[in-house]
Motif scaffolding. Sequence first.
Motif, PDB file in Angstrom:
ATOM      1  N   ALA A  85       4.154   0.995   5.631  1.00 45.99           N
ATOM      2  CA  ALA A  85       3.502   2.102   4.934  1.00 45.99           C
ATOM      3  C   ALA A  85       4.521   2.951   4.176  1.00 45.99           C
ATOM      4  O   ALA A  85       4.287   3.328   3.019  1.00 45.99           O
ATOM      5  CB  ALA A  85       2.726   2.956   5.929  1.00 45.99           C
ATOM      6  N   THR A  88       5.821   0.892   1.185  1.00 42.34           N
ATOM      7  CA  THR A  88       4.823   0.787   0.123  1.00 42.34           C
ATOM      8  C   THR A  88       4.671   2.096  -0.622  1.00 42.34           C
ATOM      9  O   THR A  88       4.448   2.112  -1.837  1.00 42.34           O
ATOM     10  CB  THR A  88       3.475   0.359   0.728  1.00 42.34           C
ATOM     11  OG1 THR A  88       3.648  -0.864   1.453  1.00 42.34           O
ATOM     12  CG2 THR A  88       2.440   0.134  -0.353  1.00 42.34           C
ATOM     13  N   TRP A  89       4.788   3.207   0.071  1.00 41.45           N
ATOM     14  CA  TRP A  89       4.698   4.509  -0.594  1.00 41.45           C
ATOM     15  C   TRP A  89       5.826   4.702  -1.597  1.00 41.45           C
ATOM     16  O   TRP A  89       5.658   5.417  -2.598  1.00 41.45           O
ATOM     17  CB  TRP A  89       4.708   5.615   0.446  1.00 41.45           C
ATOM     18  CG  TRP A  89       4.695   6.994  -0.136  1.00 41.45           C
ATOM     19  CD1 TRP A  89       5.736   7.865  -0.224  1.00 41.45           C
ATOM     20  CD2 TRP A  89       3.577   7.667  -0.722  1.00 41.45           C
ATOM     21  NE1 TRP A  89       5.340   9.036  -0.820  1.00 41.45           N
ATOM     22  CE2 TRP A  89       4.017   8.942  -1.140  1.00 41.45           C
ATOM     23  CE3 TRP A  89       2.239   7.303  -0.928  1.00 41.45           C
ATOM     24  CZ2 TRP A  89       3.176   9.848  -1.753  1.00 41.45           C
ATOM     25  CZ3 TRP A  89       1.397   8.223  -1.546  1.00 41.45           C
ATOM     26  CH2 TRP A  89       1.866   9.469  -1.949  1.00 41.45           C
ATOM     27  N   ARG A  95       0.925   3.725  -6.456  1.00 38.86           N
ATOM     28  CA  ARG A  95       0.289   4.494  -5.390  1.00 38.86           C
ATOM     29  C   ARG A  95      -1.205   4.656  -5.666  1.00 38.86           C
ATOM     30  O   ARG A  95      -1.619   4.851  -6.806  1.00 38.86           O
ATOM     31  CB  ARG A  95       0.933   5.868  -5.275  1.00 38.86           C
ATOM     32  CG  ARG A  95       2.357   5.862  -4.773  1.00 38.86           C
ATOM     33  CD  ARG A  95       2.954   7.256  -4.820  1.00 38.86           C
ATOM     34  NE  ARG A  95       4.334   7.279  -4.359  1.00 38.86           N
ATOM     35  CZ  ARG A  95       5.128   8.339  -4.403  1.00 38.86           C
ATOM     36  NH1 ARG A  95       4.651   9.480  -4.901  1.00 38.86           N
ATOM     37  NH2 ARG A  95       6.365   8.278  -3.974  1.00 38.86           N
ATOM     38  N   VAL A 100      -3.577   1.135  -0.510  1.00 35.21           N
ATOM     39  CA  VAL A 100      -4.074   1.348   0.848  1.00 35.21           C
ATOM     40  C   VAL A 100      -4.849   0.120   1.324  1.00 35.21           C
ATOM     41  O   VAL A 100      -4.693  -0.338   2.465  1.00 35.21           O
ATOM     42  CB  VAL A 100      -4.958   2.606   0.910  1.00 35.21           C
ATOM     43  CG1 VAL A 100      -5.541   2.787   2.298  1.00 35.21           C
ATOM     44  CG2 VAL A 100      -4.158   3.830   0.528  1.00 35.21           C
ATOM     45  N   LEU A 103      -2.447  -2.659   1.999  1.00 39.51           N
ATOM     46  CA  LEU A 103      -1.705  -2.383   3.232  1.00 39.51           C
ATOM     47  C   LEU A 103      -2.551  -2.694   4.460  1.00 39.51           C
ATOM     48  O   LEU A 103      -2.059  -3.271   5.439  1.00 39.51           O
ATOM     49  CB  LEU A 103      -1.265  -0.923   3.232  1.00 39.51           C
ATOM     50  CG  LEU A 103      -0.187  -0.499   4.227  1.00 39.51           C
ATOM     51  CD1 LEU A 103       1.105  -1.252   3.976  1.00 39.51           C
ATOM     52  CD2 LEU A 103       0.050   1.004   4.109  1.00 39.51           C
ATOM     53  N   ALA A 171      -0.957   1.872   9.764  1.00 43.34           N
ATOM     54  CA  ALA A 171      -0.392   1.811   8.411  1.00 43.34           C
ATOM     55  C   ALA A 171      -1.182   2.692   7.447  1.00 43.34           C
ATOM     56  O   ALA A 171      -0.597   3.431   6.638  1.00 43.34           O
ATOM     57  CB  ALA A 171      -0.380   0.362   7.925  1.00 43.34           C
ATOM     58  N   ALA A 172      -2.522   2.631   7.513  1.00 43.92           N
ATOM     59  CA  ALA A 172      -3.335   3.468   6.629  1.00 43.92           C
ATOM     60  C   ALA A 172      -3.142   4.956   6.929  1.00 43.92           C
ATOM     61  O   ALA A 172      -3.113   5.783   6.011  1.00 43.92           O
ATOM     62  CB  ALA A 172      -4.805   3.080   6.773  1.00 43.92           C
ATOM     63  N   TYR A 175       0.219   6.115   5.490  1.00 36.67           N
ATOM     64  CA  TYR A 175       0.114   6.203   4.032  1.00 36.67           C
ATOM     65  C   TYR A 175      -0.681   7.444   3.623  1.00 36.67           C
ATOM     66  O   TYR A 175      -0.347   8.120   2.644  1.00 36.67           O
ATOM     67  CB  TYR A 175      -0.551   4.949   3.485  1.00 36.67           C
ATOM     68  CG  TYR A 175      -0.336   4.729   2.003  1.00 36.67           C
ATOM     69  CD1 TYR A 175       0.738   3.984   1.546  1.00 36.67           C
ATOM     70  CD2 TYR A 175      -1.211   5.268   1.067  1.00 36.67           C
ATOM     71  CE1 TYR A 175       0.938   3.781   0.190  1.00 36.67           C
ATOM     72  CE2 TYR A 175      -1.023   5.077  -0.294  1.00 36.67           C
ATOM     73  CZ  TYR A 175       0.058   4.332  -0.720  1.00 36.67           C
ATOM     74  OH  TYR A 175       0.258   4.142  -2.067  1.00 36.67           O
ATOM     75  N   CYS A 178       1.500  10.472   3.887  1.00 36.10           N
ATOM     76  CA  CYS A 178       2.402  10.548   2.728  1.00 36.10           C
ATOM     77  C   CYS A 178       1.665  11.079   1.504  1.00 36.10           C
ATOM     78  O   CYS A 178       2.218  11.861   0.726  1.00 36.10           O
ATOM     79  CB  CYS A 178       3.003   9.176   2.440  1.00 36.10           C
ATOM     80  SG  CYS A 178       4.113   8.541   3.707  1.00 36.10           S
ATOM     81  N   ALA A 179       0.408  10.658   1.327  1.00 34.19           N
ATOM     82  CA  ALA A 179      -0.372  11.138   0.183  1.00 34.19           C
ATOM     83  C   ALA A 179      -0.661  12.633   0.294  1.00 34.19           C
ATOM     84  O   ALA A 179      -0.667  13.352  -0.708  1.00 34.19           O
ATOM     85  CB  ALA A 179      -1.676  10.345   0.082  1.00 34.19           C
TER      86      ALA A 179
END
Length: 225
Positions: A85, A88-89, A95, A100, A103, A171-172, A175, A178-179
């Motif tokens: 995660a 990927t970010w 993004r 998502v 992921l 993982a979601a 993420y 982070c968002a």
Amino acid sequence: MTTTSTEPPRLSRVQAAIRVVAALVVAGVVVGLAWAWLAPPIQLVIALTKSGDRVRGYVGDESDLLFLGAFVMTGLLFVMAVAAAVATWQWRSHRGPVMVAALAVGSLLASGAAAGVGAAVARWRHGAVDVMGAPVSPEHRVFYTHEAASVFFGSGPFQIAASVVIPAGVAALVYALCALSTKRDDLGAWPPEEVPVLLVPSGISGPAPTTAADPPSDPWPPSPR
């Protein structure tokens, strides 16, 4: 009006999502190999009863290793999900919801690949336990052997499904955190959205505060009684 420009990506969102899924599947295979090397085998015994039945049991507290093996697999998948995660970010131009989804799907496939590869390699290393083929007889009623650790916490469908889904949820969630930490509505992805910024010409200061900005006082104070 000003914009924060980023370089246009060389890959489309679909191509980037496919790469994320493929990378997670490869990571799942690596996790399965690491688990097969780390998970300890479980010592067990096969015995012949007086009635001629063959029974199996664990030596001492070896049955605790069943939980340990599943815990190691869950821990490795948890670390993989968090690292995936965060990595990927960092792919800023892609993004968004597509990443998502990639992921989550990739984490599901990685969990399945890790469980399948780990179980297969562990079975190849330690072999399968054949209770009926164990060399026990009335003269030698006890036979000691070992088996591979368990990949899941149980053999039920809900236990297996939970073990596979948990890494995707982790993982979601990472993420999403982070968002939430970014200040831009477009998350800094491509194409960037215009962000209005009020520009004040040089040499002009803002209006000075006046007494009118203060809340008015009560013109009729209460009369004393």
